[in-house]
Design an enzyme around this catalytic site. Structure first.
Site, PDB file in Angstrom:
ATOM      1  N   ASP A   6      -6.047 -16.179   2.511  1.00 60.56           N
ATOM      2  CA  ASP A   6      -7.389 -16.736   2.780  1.00 60.56           C
ATOM      3  C   ASP A   6      -8.305 -16.466   1.597  1.00 60.56           C
ATOM      4  O   ASP A   6      -9.066 -17.321   1.167  1.00 60.56           O
ATOM      5  CB  ASP A   6      -8.010 -16.098   4.036  1.00 60.56           C
ATOM      6  CG  ASP A   6      -7.823 -16.964   5.265  1.00 60.56           C
ATOM      7  OD1 ASP A   6      -6.767 -17.636   5.353  1.00 60.56           O
ATOM      8  OD2 ASP A   6      -8.720 -16.976   6.128  1.00 60.56           O
ATOM      9  N   LYS A  27       0.880  -1.173   0.000  1.00 59.96           N
ATOM     10  CA  LYS A  27       0.000   0.000   0.000  1.00 59.96           C
ATOM     11  C   LYS A  27       0.918   1.222   0.000  1.00 59.96           C
ATOM     12  O   LYS A  27       0.893   2.054   0.923  1.00 59.96           O
ATOM     13  CB  LYS A  27      -0.925  -0.081   1.241  1.00 59.96           C
ATOM     14  CG  LYS A  27      -2.033   0.940   1.294  1.00 59.96           C
ATOM     15  CD  LYS A  27      -3.157   0.691   0.289  1.00 59.96           C
ATOM     16  CE  LYS A  27      -4.137   1.858   0.312  1.00 59.96           C
ATOM     17  NZ  LYS A  27      -5.096   1.805  -0.813  1.00 59.96           N
TER      18      LYS A  27
HETATM   19 MN    MN Z   1      -4.750 -16.522   8.541  1.00 61.79          MN
END
Ligand code: MN
Ligand code: IPM
Length: 371
Positions: free
Chosen positions: A249, A189
């Site tokens: 994830d 970022k």
């Molecule tokens: Mn994790």
């Protein structure tokens, strides 16, 4: 090869899925004539219950004096629902990462052709996806100074990085890219964060040593979108601790289930291998959790020690389980197979290439079963 493997199966579904990985390793040991010695130790909520500490000294000592660690999962909803809890199971894993200097967490993301329909993402988008996340694991907001005021109306987590921390993982990421599609994408970022600007400087400098690898930059918000929109564009995705946690994830949706996602945490001396899924306490002891992530973590363990054929054998057995639809309910809602049956199928497949012990309607316990 002789390997001493510390087994920290932890909480929730950790013990049952780790048992399946042990079965697979045991089978590999038999077939390839290796000696794998397992030694169990507590970590997480079970360790708090037994010793009062999420990472007991005995466990840490074992981990310091082993060849590698097979890790299950940690966590317990009792702690999640209590924001004031001083001791938490997760502290066990975080402390272990820090104490052992586990600086790089490697998470492969793959769309398996046979499982394309298990993912909510369209097949045309998924096809050919094969990338790997290199997540820095020892720094960033996870380990920066943490403060709260007495009234608990203020809190802060400091995000810090030193160039040496960035350099270490960057070398690993570029070396991996050299053996793959020769592309590293740094996710950060940098339009907002000073640490991200440091990452860009350091990574650009290291990149000069790898002229055969292309370096790309992507802001993390855009990366979150690109992973779903066009996952094929990635090869090695390099990022910091928190971004890596979140993006890996997200990326697990590509393969169809978080229950398939393995990882390796590379340390200075000892490395740790663990599924990326958590403790999933609701499924504990139900024989329904997917053991594949743990079994593929065992394959990463073998690969780490240069046992490439052995690792491939595990992967082939996992793919055979997919093809024969010997999968848990996360991949096939009406599946009759549970954690144990999938584990047995994979271990037996490793032992006997032509599925001697397996008939579609009858999964039998075979030679590889650990009793
Ligand atoms: Mn994790
Ligand atoms: C992971 C987990 C851990 C993390 C938790 C359990 C502390 O989510 O390995 O991704 O956030 O790193």
């Amino acid at each position: 090869m002789n390997l001493k493997i510390a087994v920290l199966s932890g909480d929730g579904i950790g013990p049952e899925v780790t048992l399946q990985a042990k079965k697979a390793l045991h089978a590999i040991g038999v077939v390839f004539n290796h000696e794998f010695v397992f030694e169990d130790a507590y970590i997480g909520a079970i360790a708090i219950e037994k010793t009062g500490k999420p990472l007991p000294d005995q466990t840490l000592n074992l981990c310091r004096n082993t060849d590698c660690i097979l890790f299950g999962a940690i966590g317990d909803p009792i702690y999640d629902n209590n924001p004031n809890a001083k001791i938490r199971p997760e502290q066990g894993l975080l402390k272990l990462r820090q104490e052992l200097g586990l600086f790089a967490n490697i998470r492969p993301i793959k769309a398996y052709p046979i499982l394309m329909n298990s993912s909510p993402i369209k097949k045309e988008v998924l096809e050919g996806t094969d990338f790997i996340v290199y997540r820095e694991l020892n720094g960033g907001m996870y380990f920066g100074q943490k403060t709260t005021n007495e009234a608990a109306t203020y809190a802060s987590d400091l995000c810090e990085y030193h160039e040496t921390e960035i350099e270490k993982i960057t070398h690993l990421a570029f070396q991996a890219a050299q053996t793959r599609k020769k592309k590293v994408t740094l996710v950060d970022k940098a339009n907002v964060l000073e640490t991200s600007r440091l990452w860009r400087r350091v990574v650009s400098k290291v990149a000069q040593e790898y002229s055969d690898v292309a370096l790309h930059f992507l802001y993390v918000d855009n990366a979150a979108m690109q992973i779903i929109l066009n996952p094929r564009q990635f090869d090695v995705l390099l990022t910091d601790n928190l971004f890596g946690d979140i993006l890996s994830d997200e990326a697990s949706v590509i393969s169809g289930s978080k229950g398939l996602m393995a990882s390796a945490s590379i340390g200075e001396k000892v490395s740790l291998f663990e599924p990326i899924h958590g403790c999933y306490t609701e499924a504990k002891d139900k024989n329904s959790a997917n053991p594949v992530a743990s079994i593929l973590s065992a394959a990463m363990l073998l690969e780490h020690f240069g046992l490439i054929e052995e690792a491939k054998k595990i992967v082939a057995a996992v793919e055979a389980a997919f093809i024969n639809q010997v999968v848990t309910v996360d991949l096939k809602v009406d599946s009759r197979f549970g954690t144990n049956e999938v584990g047995d199928f994979i271990a037996n497949h490793i032992m006997d290439a032509e599925d001697l012990y397996f008939k579609k309607d009858f999964v039998q316990i075979g030679r590889s079963t650990i009793v």
